[in-house]
Scaffold this active site. Structure first.
Site, short mmCIF file in Angstrom:
data_model
loop_
_atom_site.label_atom_id
_atom_site.label_comp_id
_atom_site.label_asym_id
_atom_site.label_seq_id
_atom_site.Cartn_x
_atom_site.Cartn_y
_atom_site.Cartn_z
CB ALA A 92 16.08 41.91 -27.20
CG LEU A 101 20.58 43.10 -27.93
CD1 LEU A 101 20.99 41.59 -28.29
CD2 LEU A 101 19.47 43.69 -28.89
CG ASP A 102 15.36 46.20 -23.85
OD1 ASP A 102 16.38 46.95 -23.10
OD2 ASP A 102 14.72 46.57 -24.37
N PRO A 103 16.74 42.44 -21.74
CG PRO A 103 16.74 42.28 -19.37
CD PRO A 103 16.77 43.10 -20.55
#
Length: 338
Positions: free
Chosen positions: A50, A46-48
Site C-alpha cells: 500500500a 500501511l502494508d508494503p
C-alpha cells in the site's frame, strides 16, 4: 560545539506519503534519521503493497498517536476480478475462478452491488492479518498453511464510490478491474471488502492497488514524499526546512472540541487540577485545551508573560457537565512553558 548526528528534541506531525515497497516502520526509521529525531512514532500502519498517507509523530505528538486509530480512513483501491489470491492482494498466489463471463459485468451492476456494502456490515478478518490467536499473529498460522476460525466483526462503510469499471483484453483473455473510493471505520480490511464485492458479483477478486488518501481530516494532498523530504534535507538550512513542514501536535485532534483557559486556569490545569468552568451549552466529552502562550523576553530569554489572542495547546481534557456548570479535568498533557 555540536555533536555530529546528535539527536534532536522536537515535537510535531509529519504527513508522510509512503510509496510502495517498504513497511510503515521502515518509513519511520528513514524519516527519523533524516530529522535526527529523538522520539518518533507512527499510526495507521500501511502494508508494503500500500501507499499513501502515513502520519509520523515527533516528541509530544506521540502521546496522541492512538487518537487517529479511531478516525475514519479513506482509500483509493483497484480490484482485479476473475482470480482469487491467497493473501487477498497481488502478493499472494493467484487461482483463476471462472464462475461468470467478466465482460457481462456492467457499471450499473457494480454500483448496485457496492451500495449493499454501505453502512454497518459484518466482515471476517483475513488470515493474512496481524490479529493474534494465542499470542501468535494470524499471518504466521497462514504461512504454515493453517486456517483458523475467525469471528466476524461489525465495521462501518461510510461511503463507497465506483470510480471506474474497466474491461480489456490481454492475450485473448478478458480482464476486468474496478476502481473504488472507500471511506470506512477502523478495523476494516479493504482486501476482504474487495473479495466480498467480487463474490457478490459472482466471481472472485483481489486488490492490485491500495492507496490511503485520508485519515479523518488529514489529507494526502498535504503530505510529503521521501524524495521531497530529501530535497529539503539538502538545502542550506536543512533542519529549518524540514521542521517547517511539520504540523503542530494538535493537528491530530481536529475532531475534538476546544476549550481556552486564562493564565491562572492554564497553570492549574498544567498541574493536574480539576477546574470548574462557566461554559454555556458545553458538550461533555474529550476536548482540546489551550492556554495563553507566553511571550519571549528578548533580553533574558525567559517566558513569563502572555499576550492576548495567542493560545497554545496544552493537551486534552475531559469536560463533564451537570446542567448547571462544567468541570474540566486533565486527560493527557504535554510540556508547555507557562
Amino acid at each position: 560545539m555540536a555533536i555530529k548526528n546528535q539527536k534532536r528534541s522536537l515535537s510535531g506531525v509529519l504527513l508522510f506519503d509512503k510509496s510502495m515497497g517498504f513497511s510503515s516502520n521502515q518509513a519511520l526509521q528513514i524519516v527519523k534519521r533524516l530529522y535526527r529525531a529523538e522520539k518518533t512514532g507512527h499510526t495507521g500502519t500501511l502494508d508494503p503493497l500500500a501507499s499513501g498517507l502515513l502520519p509520523l509523530m515527533f516528541g509530544e505528538a506521540t502521546k496522541f498517536a492512538a487518537d487517529l486509530i479511531d478516525a475514519s480512513k479513506t482509500y483509493r483501491t483497484t480490484i482485479s476480478l476473475g482470480y482469487a489470491s491467497s493473501t487477498g492482494d497481488a502478493e499472494g498466489e493467484l487461482t483463476q475462478v471462472s464462475t461468470r463471463a467478466l465482460e457481462s459485468i456492467t457499471d450499473e451492476e457494480v454500483k448496485q452491488v457496492c451500495a449493499q456494502f454501505v453502512g454497518e456490515i459484518q466482515q471476517t478478518p483475513p488470515m493474512f492479518s496481524a490479529l493474534k490467536k494465542d499470542g501468535k499473529p494470524l499471518y504466521e498460522y497462514a504461512r504454515e498453511g493453517i486456517e483458523l476460525d475467525r469471528a466476524a466483526r461489525t465495521i462501518l462503510i461510510h461511503q463507497l464510490d465506483v470510480i471506474k469499471l474497466e474491461h480489456n483484453e490481454n492475450n485473448g483473455e478478458s480482464n476486468c478491474t474496478i476502481e473504488l473510493d472507500v471511506n470506512c471505520s477502523k478495523g476494516t480490511y479493504v482486501r476482504t471488502l474487495g473479495e466480498d464485492i467480487a463474490k457478490a458479483l459472482g466471481t472472485a477478486g483481489y486488490l492490485t492497488k491500495l492507496r490511503r488518501t485520508a485519515i479523518g481530516d488529514l489529507k494526502v494532498e498535504r503530505a510529503y514524499t521521501l524524495e521531497a523530504l530529501k530535497v529539503l534535507g539538502e538545502s542550506e538550512n536543512p533542519f529549518d526546512a524540514l521542521d517547517a513542514v511539520l504540523f503542530p501536535v494538535d493537528a491530530l485532534l481536529g475532531s475534538l472540541g476546544k476549550v481556552e483557559l486564562n493564565n491562572e486556569f492554564a497553570r492549574r490545569f498544567s498541574h493536574g487540577q480539576r477546574l470548574p468552568l462557566e461554559l454555556a451549552n458545553a458538550k461533555p466529552g474529550r476536548v482540546r485545551v489551550y492556554g495563553e502562550a507566553p511571550a519571549q523576553d528578548v533580553n533574558t530569554g525567559v517566558s513569563n508573560t502572555a499576550p492576548q489572542g495567542t493560545p497554545q495547546f496544552m493537551g486534552t481534557g475531559i469536560l463533564e457537565t451537570d446542567g448547571k456548570g462544567a468541570l474540566l479535568r486533565p486527560d493527557r498533557l504535554i510540556q508547555v512553558n507557562l
